[in-house]
Design an enzyme around this catalytic site. Structure first.
Site, PDB file in Angstrom:
ATOM      1  N   LYS A 244       1.467 -53.661   3.278  1.00  0.00           N
ATOM      2  CA  LYS A 244       1.398 -52.924   4.547  1.00  0.00           C
ATOM      3  C   LYS A 244      -0.021 -52.474   4.921  1.00  0.00           C
ATOM      4  O   LYS A 244      -0.388 -52.508   6.082  1.00  0.00           O
ATOM      5  CB  LYS A 244       2.344 -51.719   4.503  1.00  0.00           C
TER       6      LYS A 244
ATOM      7  N   ALA B  94       5.988 -37.991   0.295  1.00  0.00           N
ATOM      8  CA  ALA B  94       4.727 -38.168   1.014  1.00  0.00           C
ATOM      9  C   ALA B  94       4.210 -39.594   0.848  1.00  0.00           C
ATOM     10  O   ALA B  94       3.021 -39.855   0.969  1.00  0.00           O
ATOM     11  CB  ALA B  94       3.699 -37.164   0.499  1.00  0.00           C
TER      12      ALA B  94
ATOM     13  N   GLY C 145       4.868 -43.988   1.707  1.00  0.00           N
ATOM     14  CA  GLY C 145       4.792 -44.791   2.926  1.00  0.00           C
ATOM     15  C   GLY C 145       5.866 -44.436   3.952  1.00  0.00           C
ATOM     16  O   GLY C 145       5.569 -44.252   5.141  1.00  0.00           O
ATOM     17  N   ALA C 146       7.116 -44.335   3.509  1.00  0.00           N
ATOM     18  CA  ALA C 146       8.210 -44.031   4.456  1.00  0.00           C
ATOM     19  C   ALA C 146       8.041 -42.626   5.010  1.00  0.00           C
ATOM     20  O   ALA C 146       8.168 -42.397   6.218  1.00  0.00           O
ATOM     21  CB  ALA C 146       9.555 -44.184   3.754  1.00  0.00           C
TER      22      ALA C 146
ATOM     23  N   SER D  46      15.771 -59.097   0.500  1.00  0.00           N
ATOM     24  CA  SER D  46      15.686 -58.371   1.768  1.00  0.00           C
ATOM     25  C   SER D  46      16.926 -58.625   2.635  1.00  0.00           C
ATOM     26  O   SER D  46      17.434 -59.743   2.707  1.00  0.00           O
ATOM     27  CB  SER D  46      14.445 -58.856   2.535  1.00  0.00           C
TER      28      SER D  46
ATOM     29  N   ASP E 281       8.925 -48.111  11.384  1.00  0.00           N
ATOM     30  CA  ASP E 281       9.793 -47.315  10.497  1.00  0.00           C
ATOM     31  C   ASP E 281      10.027 -45.906  11.063  1.00  0.00           C
ATOM     32  O   ASP E 281      11.165 -45.426  11.096  1.00  0.00           O
ATOM     33  CB  ASP E 281       9.162 -47.194   9.097  1.00  0.00           C
TER      34      ASP E 281
ATOM     35  N   THR F 129       6.428 -55.913   4.211  1.00  0.00           N
ATOM     36  CA  THR F 129       6.909 -54.937   3.250  1.00  0.00           C
ATOM     37  C   THR F 129       5.973 -54.913   2.048  1.00  0.00           C
ATOM     38  O   THR F 129       4.925 -55.566   2.042  1.00  0.00           O
ATOM     39  CB  THR F 129       8.409 -55.207   2.918  1.00  0.00           C
TER      40      THR F 129
ATOM     41  N   TYR G 298      19.645 -46.200   1.360  1.00  0.00           N
ATOM     42  CA  TYR G 298      20.924 -46.756   1.826  1.00  0.00           C
ATOM     43  C   TYR G 298      21.647 -47.555   0.739  1.00  0.00           C
ATOM     44  O   TYR G 298      22.760 -48.032   0.960  1.00  0.00           O
ATOM     45  CB  TYR G 298      20.748 -47.601   3.092  1.00  0.00           C
TER      46      TYR G 298
HETATM   47  P1  NAP Z   1       6.583 -44.746  -1.909  1.00  0.00           P
HETATM   48  O1  NAP Z   1       5.471 -45.077  -0.974  1.00  0.00           O
HETATM   49  O2  NAP Z   1       6.523 -45.183  -3.328  1.00  0.00           O
HETATM   50  O3  NAP Z   1       6.732 -43.136  -1.874  1.00  0.00           O
HETATM   51  C1  NAP Z   1       7.719 -42.461  -2.610  1.00  0.00           C
HETATM   52  C2  NAP Z   1       7.518 -40.965  -2.432  1.00  0.00           C
HETATM   53  O4  NAP Z   1       8.563 -40.289  -3.137  1.00  0.00           O
HETATM   54  C3  NAP Z   1       6.201 -40.444  -3.010  1.00  0.00           C
HETATM   55  O5  NAP Z   1       5.791 -39.332  -2.253  1.00  0.00           O
HETATM   56  C4  NAP Z   1       6.625 -40.040  -4.428  1.00  0.00           C
HETATM   57  O6  NAP Z   1       5.808 -39.083  -5.009  1.00  0.00           O
HETATM   58  C5  NAP Z   1       7.968 -39.431  -4.124  1.00  0.00           C
HETATM   59  N1  NAP Z   1       8.835 -39.377  -5.303  1.00  0.00           N
HETATM   60  C6  NAP Z   1       9.310 -40.423  -6.014  1.00  0.00           C
HETATM   61  N2  NAP Z   1      10.092 -39.975  -7.006  1.00  0.00           N
HETATM   62  C7  NAP Z   1      10.100 -38.627  -6.922  1.00  0.00           C
HETATM   63  C8  NAP Z   1      10.714 -37.589  -7.675  1.00  0.00           C
HETATM   64  N3  NAP Z   1      11.504 -37.873  -8.712  1.00  0.00           N
HETATM   65  N4  NAP Z   1      10.504 -36.312  -7.300  1.00  0.00           N
HETATM   66  C9  NAP Z   1       9.708 -36.021  -6.247  1.00  0.00           C
HETATM   67  N5  NAP Z   1       9.092 -36.953  -5.488  1.00  0.00           N
HETATM   68  C10 NAP Z   1       9.297 -38.245  -5.823  1.00  0.00           C
HETATM   69  O7  NAP Z   1       7.952 -45.298  -1.369  1.00  0.00           O
HETATM   70  P2  NAP Z   1       8.397 -45.418   0.178  1.00  0.00           P
HETATM   71  O8  NAP Z   1       8.064 -46.751   0.680  1.00  0.00           O
HETATM   72  O9  NAP Z   1       7.897 -44.229   0.906  1.00  0.00           O
HETATM   73  O10 NAP Z   1       9.998 -45.376   0.043  1.00  0.00           O
HETATM   74  C11 NAP Z   1      10.674 -44.186  -0.350  1.00  0.00           C
HETATM   75  C12 NAP Z   1      12.169 -44.402  -0.188  1.00  0.00           C
HETATM   76  O11 NAP Z   1      12.451 -44.493   1.202  1.00  0.00           O
HETATM   77  C13 NAP Z   1      12.646 -45.726  -0.796  1.00  0.00           C
HETATM   78  O12 NAP Z   1      13.206 -45.479  -2.038  1.00  0.00           O
HETATM   79  C14 NAP Z   1      13.675 -46.257   0.171  1.00  0.00           C
HETATM   80  O13 NAP Z   1      14.971 -46.052  -0.337  1.00  0.00           O
HETATM   81  C15 NAP Z   1      13.502 -45.408   1.410  1.00  0.00           C
HETATM   82  N6  NAP Z   1      13.168 -46.233   2.591  1.00  0.00           N
HETATM   83  C16 NAP Z   1      14.151 -46.464   3.473  1.00  0.00           C
HETATM   84  C17 NAP Z   1      13.885 -47.186   4.623  1.00  0.00           C
HETATM   85  C18 NAP Z   1      14.979 -47.423   5.630  1.00  0.00           C
HETATM   86  O14 NAP Z   1      14.788 -48.198   6.549  1.00  0.00           O
HETATM   87  N7  NAP Z   1      16.116 -46.769   5.493  1.00  0.00           N
HETATM   88  C19 NAP Z   1      12.602 -47.687   4.849  1.00  0.00           C
HETATM   89  C20 NAP Z   1      11.601 -47.436   3.889  1.00  0.00           C
HETATM   90  C21 NAP Z   1      11.899 -46.711   2.758  1.00  0.00           C
HETATM   91  P3  NAP Z   1       4.564 -39.546  -5.950  1.00  0.00           P
HETATM   92  O15 NAP Z   1       3.573 -40.144  -5.015  1.00  0.00           O
HETATM   93  O16 NAP Z   1       4.125 -38.279  -6.568  1.00  0.00           O
HETATM   94  O17 NAP Z   1       5.112 -40.559  -6.923  1.00  0.00           O
END
Ligand code: NAP
Length: 279
Positions: free
Chosen positions: A76, A137, A139-140, A25, A112, A72, A224
């Site tokens: 969560k 759709a 967590g983020a 982290s 977030d 994290t 990022y």
């Molecule tokens: P998560 O809960 O696992 O959700 C990922 C989402 O992306 C789900 O809706 C998933 O769909 C979809 N997805 C994954 N691969 C895909 C693909 N090839 N085509 C279409 N949809 C796809 O993860 P999360 O926590 O939301 O994080 C997502 C991204 O956000 C992370 O990779 C991270 O880089 C970024 N993030 C950035 C910050 C920041 O502070 N900058 C904070 C949090 C997260 P399914 O449910 O169908 O698998």
């Protein structure tokens, strides 16, 4: 032997991040740089906490007088179930990324989404009244949709699973959910496009044709690392204003910092630390 500057003492307030994995982290570097910059007697550490032990970690906050936590994966939602109080966003999401210990009363918040809003504003984009297309759709994305709704944006959620897309869209008044196959048309109609999927982390191409993007639009990629992702590179190459997710990371941390300490966060110091930690 005298302790060095910033070394913990008996009076030092402790905050930290719980997760699994957590040792990579960037949060300890970001927060400790801020504590040093403001001369605060605080320290931020990483606590590896195994799946299923989030509730125990919140109990430890009360027992040990830990001032707060970042939360994290995978804790969560477990943590949301065990806090004494949730903010409206954390309650709507059923998810907590920041715990604040108010004299033994544990409050769960979600910074977030507000972090993304602050990041957009920092890039000169006020989401109020704008059409924002959110990819993903998970967590983020859910945190972002909730915050965009509260910021009066008009939201469209694009998800590959219709049920998850509909649940995310329900978080913002008037939001619509579409399938990934409808992305090209949705991109044309958007003022702002936010990638909240991991697409690009492994160098995958954008899930829509980036030549459709126009200079009046703004592209935000929550990813990022690496940066730029192929989506961001394609946007920047075409002169489309765009930014990576580092600013969201820094702003969500800054909001947590202020919740814990009551002090305005030194954003530049935190951003420098976040960047340095990624090198
Ligand atoms: P998560 O809960 O696992 O959700 C990922 C989402 O992306 C789900 O809706 C998933 O769909 C979809 N997805 C994954 N691969 C895909 C693909 N090839 N085509 C279409 N949809 C796809 O993860 P999360 O926590 O939301 O994080 C997502 C991204 O956000 C992370 O990779 C991270 O880089 C970024 N993030 C950035 C910050 C920041 O502070 N900058 C904070 C949090 C997260 P399914 O449910 O169908 O698998």
């Amino acid at each position: 032997m005298q302790p060095g500057p910033g070394a913990p003492r008996g009076s030092t307030r402790v905050v930290g991040v719980i997760g699994d994995p957590v040792t990579h982290s960037r949060s300890p570097a970001i927060h400790n740089a801020a504590f040093v910059a403001l001369g605060l007697d605080w320290v931020y550490v990483a606590f590896p906490v195994a799946a299923g032990r989030g509730r125990d970690a919140v109990a430890a906050v009360r027992t040990l007088g830990i001032a707060g936590l970042s939360v994290t994966m995978p804790h969560k939602s477990d943590v949301a179930e065990t806090c004494d109080e949730l903010t409206p966003s954390a309650a709507a999401l059923g998810s907590v990324n920041t715990v604040v210990n108010r004299d033994g009363h544990v409050v769960g918040d979600s910074t977030d989404g507000p972090g993304l809003i602050a990041a957009l504003r920092g890039h000169g984009v006020d989401p109020a009244g704008r059409r924002v297309l959110v990819l993903g759709a998970g967590g983020a994305a859910r945190a972002i949709v909730d915050a965009l709704g509260r910021a009066d944006a008009t939201v469209t959620v694009a998800a590959r699973r219709a049920d998850a897309g509909a649940r995310a869209a329900a978080l913002a008044p008037g939001a619509a959910a579409i399938d990934f196959t409808e992305l090209d048309i949705a991109v044309d109609a958007a003022d702002v496009v936010v990638n909240a999927t991991p697409i690009g982390m492994a160098g995958e191409p954008p899930p829509f044709d980036p030549t459709r993007l126009a200079p009046h639009q703004f592209v935000y990629d929550t990813v990022y690392h690496p940066s730029p992702t192929p989506l961001l590179a394609a946007a920047l190459q075409r002169g489309i204003p765009a930014a990576d997710g580092l600013s969201m990371l820094v702003h969500q941390a800054a909001l947590a910092f202020t919740l814990w300490t009551g002090e305005p966060a030194p954003l530049d110091v935190m951003a420098d630390a976040a960047r340095a930690e990624g090198r």
